[in-house]
Write a protein that holds these residues in place. Structure first.
Motif, short mmCIF file in Angstrom:
data_model
loop_
_atom_site.label_atom_id
_atom_site.label_comp_id
_atom_site.label_asym_id
_atom_site.label_seq_id
_atom_site.Cartn_x
_atom_site.Cartn_y
_atom_site.Cartn_z
N GLY A 192 20.65 -16.67 -14.34
CA GLY A 192 20.56 -15.75 -15.46
C GLY A 192 19.26 -15.00 -15.57
N GLN A 193 18.43 -15.03 -14.53
CA GLN A 193 17.13 -14.37 -14.58
C GLN A 193 17.14 -12.99 -13.91
OE1 GLN A 193 14.71 -17.49 -12.71
NE2 GLN A 193 13.78 -17.89 -14.70
N MET A 194 18.31 -12.35 -13.85
CA MET A 194 18.38 -11.05 -13.20
C MET A 194 17.83 -9.94 -14.09
SD MET A 194 19.21 -10.43 -10.19
CE MET A 194 17.98 -11.69 -10.00
N PRO A 195 16.96 -9.10 -13.51
CA PRO A 195 16.50 -7.93 -14.26
C PRO A 195 17.68 -7.00 -14.55
CG PRO A 195 15.12 -8.35 -12.35
CD PRO A 195 16.31 -9.23 -12.21
N GLU A 196 17.59 -6.27 -15.60
CA GLU A 196 18.66 -5.36 -15.99
C GLU A 196 18.89 -4.31 -14.90
OE1 GLU A 196 19.79 -2.35 -19.72
OE2 GLU A 196 18.00 -3.63 -19.78
N GLY A 197 20.15 -4.09 -14.56
CA GLY A 197 20.50 -3.09 -13.56
C GLY A 197 20.56 -3.60 -12.14
N ILE A 198 20.22 -4.86 -11.90
CA ILE A 198 20.27 -5.42 -10.56
C ILE A 198 21.64 -6.07 -10.32
CG2 ILE A 198 19.28 -7.11 -8.98
CD1 ILE A 198 17.51 -4.74 -9.50
N GLU A 199 22.26 -5.75 -9.18
CA GLU A 199 23.55 -6.32 -8.83
C GLU A 199 23.41 -7.19 -7.59
OE1 GLU A 199 26.57 -3.38 -8.33
OE2 GLU A 199 25.81 -2.12 -9.95
N LYS A 200 24.20 -8.26 -7.53
CA LYS A 200 24.16 -9.11 -6.36
C LYS A 200 24.79 -8.40 -5.16
CE LYS A 200 28.49 -11.67 -7.01
NZ LYS A 200 29.07 -13.04 -7.16
N ALA A 201 24.29 -8.70 -3.98
CA ALA A 201 24.81 -8.09 -2.76
C ALA A 201 26.14 -8.73 -2.39
CB ALA A 201 23.81 -8.26 -1.63
N LYS A 202 27.09 -7.92 -1.95
CA LYS A 202 28.38 -8.45 -1.53
C LYS A 202 28.29 -9.16 -0.18
CE LYS A 202 31.11 -5.05 -4.09
NZ LYS A 202 32.14 -3.98 -4.00
N ALA A 203 27.34 -8.75 0.63
CA ALA A 203 27.11 -9.41 1.92
C ALA A 203 25.64 -9.81 1.97
CB ALA A 203 27.48 -8.49 3.08
N ALA A 204 25.32 -10.94 1.35
CA ALA A 204 23.93 -11.41 1.29
C ALA A 204 23.59 -12.12 2.59
CB ALA A 204 23.75 -12.34 0.10
N MET A 205 23.12 -11.36 3.56
CA MET A 205 22.87 -11.88 4.89
C MET A 205 21.38 -11.79 5.25
SD MET A 205 25.74 -12.94 6.09
CE MET A 205 27.50 -12.77 5.78
N ALA A 206 20.98 -12.63 6.19
CA ALA A 206 19.64 -12.59 6.75
C ALA A 206 19.75 -12.26 8.23
CB ALA A 206 18.93 -13.93 6.57
N PHE A 207 18.90 -11.36 8.70
CA PHE A 207 18.88 -10.96 10.10
C PHE A 207 17.51 -11.36 10.67
CE2 PHE A 207 21.58 -8.19 7.64
CZ PHE A 207 22.77 -8.17 8.37
N VAL A 208 17.53 -12.26 11.63
CA VAL A 208 16.30 -12.86 12.14
C VAL A 208 16.14 -12.53 13.62
CG1 VAL A 208 15.00 -15.00 12.43
CG2 VAL A 208 16.60 -14.77 10.51
N ALA A 232 19.78 -8.78 -2.96
CA ALA A 232 20.62 -8.16 -3.99
C ALA A 232 20.81 -6.70 -3.59
CB ALA A 232 19.96 -8.27 -5.37
N LYS A 233 21.66 -5.99 -4.30
CA LYS A 233 21.91 -4.60 -3.97
C LYS A 233 20.62 -3.79 -4.14
CE LYS A 233 25.14 -0.83 -4.87
NZ LYS A 233 26.29 -0.38 -5.69
N ASN A 234 20.20 -3.14 -3.06
CA ASN A 234 18.97 -2.36 -3.03
C ASN A 234 17.72 -3.20 -3.24
OD1 ASN A 234 20.46 0.05 -2.67
ND2 ASN A 234 20.76 0.20 -4.90
N ARG A 235 17.83 -4.50 -3.02
CA ARG A 235 16.67 -5.40 -3.14
C ARG A 235 16.69 -6.36 -1.95
NH1 ARG A 235 15.59 -2.16 -6.21
NH2 ARG A 235 14.69 -2.27 -8.31
N GLY A 236 15.80 -6.11 -1.00
CA GLY A 236 15.73 -6.94 0.19
C GLY A 236 14.40 -7.66 0.31
N MET A 237 14.28 -8.45 1.34
CA MET A 237 13.04 -9.17 1.61
C MET A 237 12.71 -9.02 3.09
SD MET A 237 12.07 -13.19 0.95
CE MET A 237 13.19 -13.89 2.16
#
Length: 390
Positions: A192-208, A232-237
């Motif tokens: 429940g700590q999501m900033p307003e307007g942030i959506e979860k990614a449908k394909a939350a994957m890591a590419f190494v 998340a959508k438009n939010r990567g690492m």
């Protein structure tokens, strides 16, 4: 152990032959362990990875408590079950066994995968595996790390997916992995700590991606890696790790540089400083750290090591929308260790160590986030043992 099992099998086979010479009315039994099963065991290893100690805890220089602790116990089974099929399983008995909500496997399970040899130089891995981050801190056996630096301590380091490794030449290999970006679902991680307007990614994957290199007849080695996580959508690492190792005779020196730039605060260190029940996960944070470990074998039975590490945490626009990047916290660590190895043919090390950590906060973190500088210490005496059972 293998010799004992083989001896028992031979005895059973002899017993079977003896029974076959009896009357036809006798029941002919089969051996408990057929020879073909014994042959499989020749290619399988079982390892008890253990670390036990008496730990004495300190905070801000004051003694708090002392206790015996099973710091590490990881059961590992690995080996070949076919000419081209390899497997590896490792489970940590000192961690919660609750299944993770995303990959549906116990959080205590480090690895549960099979490897298929596509060619003599190329292998495909499928299952839950070690993310090939790069750096020697993560490449070492976990029982040899008395305390991780902050990035690895707060990361999901064992993830489910597929990986491909290719031996380019004798001294160089390349790796690529596509993994789940986390072991738990988006809602379970951020709670429940999501900033307003942030959506979860449908394909939350890591590419190494990973490169391992060897130079100077093996004296100098590298493990370099770049990873991208769709959190998340438009939010990567973006995560960079550069590991370097020099080994010459009795002396070994390892140095890792790591940098993690996170659209959402995946480590949670900065978000954890914010106060209030409805605090949103901080956006646009970064963590930069250095890790050094030096080892020197004083004599065949005596080894000394020194580990140094630091981490710096930064946040963008934490003060206001146009405040830019701010330095929030620095942590430092030092771990001197003495190891005594009494047995030539068995890797059991009795050790004494001190883990010192210091946490220093910026003036903003002190004034507005209620943080205070502090330090911790842990004096340990125990043993480290990767016991090969068979």
């Amino acid at each position: 152990m293998k010799k004992i099992l083989l001896f028992l099998t031979v005895l059973v086979q002899v017993s079977v032959l003896a029974q076959e010479t009896q009357t036809s009315t006798d029941t002919i039994s089969k051996p408990l362990l057929p020879v073909e099963k014994i042959d499989l065991l020749k290619n399988v290893d079982m390892i008890f990875n253990m670390r036990f100690a008496n730990d004495n805890m300190f905070r801000d220089g004051k003694f708090e408590e002392s206790s015996f602790s099973n710091n590490q116990f990881r059961l590992e089974i690995k080996g070949k079950i076919h000419e081209k099929v390899y497997f590896r399983f490792r489970d940590r008995y000192t961690k919660s066994t609750d299944p993770a909500s995303r990959d549906n496997i116990s959080r205590s399970t480090d690895m549960a995968f099979i490897g298929v040899a596509l060619s003599p130089k190329t292998q495909l891995n499928l299952g839950k595996m070690s993310a090939d981050w790069g750096g020697f801190e993560f490449d070492l056996n976990p029982i040899d790390i008395l305390e991780y630096n902050d990035i690895l301590e707060y990361a999901d380091n064992f993830l489910t997916g597929v990986g491909l490794t290719h031996q380019v030449s004798k001294n160089h290999s390349l790796g690529f992995q596509v993994l789940n970006s986390r072991v738990s679902n988006f809602e379970d991680v951020y709670k429940g700590q999501m900033p307003e307007g942030i959506e979860k990614a449908k394909a939350a994957m890591a590419f190494v991606t990973n490169w391992r290199g060897s130079f100077l007849d093996g004296k100098f080695e590298t493990i370099y890696s770049y990873s991208y996580f769709q959190e998340a959508k438009n939010r990567g690492m973006n995560y960079y790790s550069l590991g370097n190792k020099y080994h010459d005779g009795r002396f070994t020196l390892m140095y890792d540089f790591k940098y993690s730039n996170e659209g959402l605060d995946r480590k949670g260190i900065i978000t954890g400083m914010l106060q209030g029940e409805d605090v949103a996960a901080q956006q646009n944070v970064s963590y930069l750290e250095n890790w050094i470990k030096a080892e020197y074998l004083v004599m065949p039975k005596l080894n000394v090591t020194l580990t140094l590490m630091n981490n710096n945490a930064y946040a963008k626009n934490l003060v206001s929308d146009d405040s830019g990047v701010s330095h929030i916290r620095s942590s430092y660590g030092f771990i001197p260790t003495v190891e005594y190895m009494p047995f030539k043919d068995m890797n059991i090390r009795f050790y004494a160590s001190y883990v010192g950590r210091y946490y220093n906060y910026s003036s903003y973190a002190k004034e507005h986030l209620g943080q205070e500088n502090y330090n911790t210490g842990r004096l340990s005496v125990g043993f480290i043992a990767p016991l090969l059972i068979f």
